[in-house]
Motif scaffolding. Structure first.
Motif, PDB file in Angstrom:
ATOM      1  N   VAL A 273       4.843   3.945   9.012  1.00  0.00           N
ATOM      2  CA  VAL A 273       4.769   3.827  10.472  1.00  0.00           C
ATOM      3  C   VAL A 273       4.373   2.408  10.873  1.00  0.00           C
ATOM      4  CG1 VAL A 273       3.717   4.792  12.539  1.00  0.00           C
ATOM      5  CG2 VAL A 273       4.156   6.256  10.580  1.00  0.00           C
ATOM      6  N   ALA A 274       3.430   1.828  10.126  1.00  0.00           N
ATOM      7  CA  ALA A 274       2.996   0.472  10.450  1.00  0.00           C
ATOM      8  C   ALA A 274       4.126  -0.525  10.265  1.00  0.00           C
ATOM      9  CB  ALA A 274       1.797   0.089   9.581  1.00  0.00           C
TER      10      ALA A 274
ATOM     11  N   ALA B  11       6.502  -0.157  13.096  1.00  0.00           N
ATOM     12  CA  ALA B  11       5.973  -0.755  14.328  1.00  0.00           C
ATOM     13  C   ALA B  11       6.103  -2.270  14.279  1.00  0.00           C
ATOM     14  CB  ALA B  11       4.516  -0.350  14.531  1.00  0.00           C
TER      15      ALA B  11
ATOM     16  N   LEU C 127      -4.487   0.130   8.797  1.00  0.00           N
ATOM     17  CA  LEU C 127      -3.114   0.360   9.254  1.00  0.00           C
ATOM     18  C   LEU C 127      -3.056   0.632  10.750  1.00  0.00           C
ATOM     19  CD1 LEU C 127      -1.781   2.356   6.258  1.00  0.00           C
ATOM     20  CD2 LEU C 127      -1.192   0.086   6.947  1.00  0.00           C
ATOM     21  N   ASP C 128      -4.093   1.270  11.306  1.00  0.00           N
ATOM     22  CA  ASP C 128      -4.080   1.513  12.744  1.00  0.00           C
ATOM     23  C   ASP C 128      -4.228   0.213  13.526  1.00  0.00           C
ATOM     24  OD1 ASP C 128      -6.475   1.254  11.598  1.00  0.00           O
ATOM     25  OD2 ASP C 128      -7.482   2.877  12.677  1.00  0.00           O
ATOM     26  N   VAL C 129      -5.058  -0.704  12.997  1.00  0.00           N
ATOM     27  CA  VAL C 129      -5.163  -2.024  13.613  1.00  0.00           C
ATOM     28  C   VAL C 129      -3.823  -2.739  13.546  1.00  0.00           C
ATOM     29  CG1 VAL C 129      -6.322  -4.245  13.462  1.00  0.00           C
ATOM     30  CG2 VAL C 129      -7.596  -2.172  13.093  1.00  0.00           C
ATOM     31  N   LEU C 130      -3.132  -2.570  12.419  1.00  0.00           N
ATOM     32  CA  LEU C 130      -1.832  -3.223  12.259  1.00  0.00           C
ATOM     33  C   LEU C 130      -0.824  -2.702  13.271  1.00  0.00           C
ATOM     34  CD1 LEU C 130       0.080  -5.044  10.803  1.00  0.00           C
ATOM     35  CD2 LEU C 130       0.341  -3.357   9.047  1.00  0.00           C
ATOM     36  N   ILE C 131      -0.847  -1.396  13.525  1.00  0.00           N
ATOM     37  CA  ILE C 131       0.075  -0.837  14.519  1.00  0.00           C
ATOM     38  C   ILE C 131      -0.236  -1.395  15.902  1.00  0.00           C
ATOM     39  CG2 ILE C 131       0.789   1.295  15.642  1.00  0.00           C
ATOM     40  CD1 ILE C 131       0.310   2.713  13.003  1.00  0.00           C
TER      41      ILE C 131
ATOM     42  N   ILE D  22       0.848  -1.192   0.000  1.00  0.00           N
ATOM     43  CA  ILE D  22       0.000   0.000   0.000  1.00  0.00           C
ATOM     44  C   ILE D  22       0.876   1.231   0.000  1.00  0.00           C
ATOM     45  CG2 ILE D  22      -2.225  -0.675   0.928  1.00  0.00           C
ATOM     46  CD1 ILE D  22      -1.065  -0.652   3.620  1.00  0.00           C
TER      47      ILE D  22
ATOM     48  N   LEU E 149     -11.923  -6.665  16.538  1.00  0.00           N
ATOM     49  CA  LEU E 149     -10.566  -7.188  16.371  1.00  0.00           C
ATOM     50  C   LEU E 149      -9.617  -6.597  17.413  1.00  0.00           C
ATOM     51  CD1 LEU E 149      -9.304  -7.479  12.770  1.00  0.00           C
ATOM     52  CD2 LEU E 149      -7.723  -7.147  14.582  1.00  0.00           C
ATOM     53  N   LEU E 150      -9.702  -5.278  17.607  1.00  0.00           N
ATOM     54  CA  LEU E 150      -8.826  -4.638  18.589  1.00  0.00           C
ATOM     55  C   LEU E 150      -9.131  -5.147  19.996  1.00  0.00           C
ATOM     56  CD1 LEU E 150      -8.636  -0.942  17.451  1.00  0.00           C
ATOM     57  CD2 LEU E 150      -6.780  -2.534  17.672  1.00  0.00           C
TER      58      LEU E 150
ATOM     59  N   MET F  42     -13.584  -4.077  12.863  1.00  0.00           N
ATOM     60  CA  MET F  42     -12.312  -3.525  13.322  1.00  0.00           C
ATOM     61  C   MET F  42     -12.273  -3.385  14.841  1.00  0.00           C
ATOM     62  SD  MET F  42     -10.990   0.213  12.402  1.00  0.00           S
ATOM     63  CE  MET F  42     -10.057   1.124  13.587  1.00  0.00           C
TER      64      MET F  42
ATOM     65  N   LEU G 294       1.043   6.263   6.127  1.00  0.00           N
ATOM     66  CA  LEU G 294       0.967   5.571   7.406  1.00  0.00           C
ATOM     67  C   LEU G 294       1.528   4.149   7.309  1.00  0.00           C
ATOM     68  CD1 LEU G 294      -0.028   6.355  10.177  1.00  0.00           C
ATOM     69  CD2 LEU G 294      -2.222   5.350   9.667  1.00  0.00           C
TER      70      LEU G 294
END
Lengths: 80, 78, 79
Positions: A53-54, A57, B50-54, A46, C54-55, C51, A50
């Motif tokens: 950053v991913a 991490a 991507l936030d879930v991935l982090i 992708i 999942l978190l 989502m 971001l």
């Protein structure tokens, strides 16, 4: 875009090589190769800012995990 | 993410899962669990979360580190 | 039938078999095998775009692993 296919093939090769390896200490460098390949694949999949950053991490987390396993396997610091 | 990439990363995750089941040494099992984690990360990235991935990348290694003090309870053989 | 769903189902079945019938019947072996179905369920939740679930599931998995490690330590100290 041939790069991501090469990266995925490297990941599969490293996983196969790490699975058939008998010595536990020799498995860890191949797992590190797989971590590099997956971090590269996340960025190549992708083109979002971001994603950088991913991938960072993921890289930090997986390197920390591999180092913790290696440290415990080598004896580590004795507690108690 | 086309079919070739799906097959390659699914192969990574499946080899990791079977390796976790079949191996006997506890460190080998933890390493294979790390391989499963590496196999599913590209699927999360390909969906765009991507936030879930982090968050997943920061929580899953902590889970492994929590399990590690149990592993060094008895001495391993050389 | 997205590829995430199929892969998640396969990993979930492998993990359930691994957690139910481990090759080495110790607590630690079962605890490590218990994390395979967690990854499979994560992929199935990802296929349905849940989502927030999942978190929450990942966080609860980490906390429950911590609780189980404490329980196993108590059990081994008592023996």
């Amino acid at each position: 875009m041939i790069a991501i296919y090469i990266v995925a093939a490297i990941a599969v090769f490293a996983v196969v090589r790490a699975t058939v390896e008998k010595n536990t200490g020799r498995k860890l460098p191949y797992v590190n190769v797989m971590n590099f390949a997956v971090a590269g694949a996340v960025v190549l999949l992708i083109g979002h800012p971001l994603a950088l950053v991913a991938a960072a991490a993921y890289f930090v987390g997986s390197t920390l995990e591999a180092n913790a396993i290696a440290s415990t396997y080598a004896g580590g610091e004795r507690r108690g | 993410m086309d079919e070739i990439l799906v097959l390659l990363f699914a192969a990574v995750a499946l080899i990791g899962a079977l390796g976790t089941y079949l191996q006997r040494d506890r460190f080998d099992k933890l390493i294979a669990l790390g391989i499963v984690y590496g196999g599913i990360v590209p699927f999360i990235a390909a969906r765009g979360y991507l936030d879930v991935l982090i968050a997943v990348s920061l929580i899953v290694p902590i889970t492994t580190i929590i399990v590690l003090p149990l592993c060094r309870r008895d001495t391993r053989d050389a | 039938m997205t590829p995430e769903f199929i892969l998640g189902c396969i990993i979930l079945i492998i993990g359930v078999i691994a957690a139910g019938f481990p090759r080495e019947k110790t607590y630690l072996s079962r605890l490590i095998n218990l994390e395979i179905p967690a990854f499979g369920l994560l992929l199935i939740m990802l296929a349905y775009d849940e989502m927030l679930a999942l978190l929450t599931f990942i966080g609860v998995t980490a906390i429950s692993t911590f609780v189980l490690v404490r329980a196993i330590e108590r059990r081994e100290a008592a023996e």
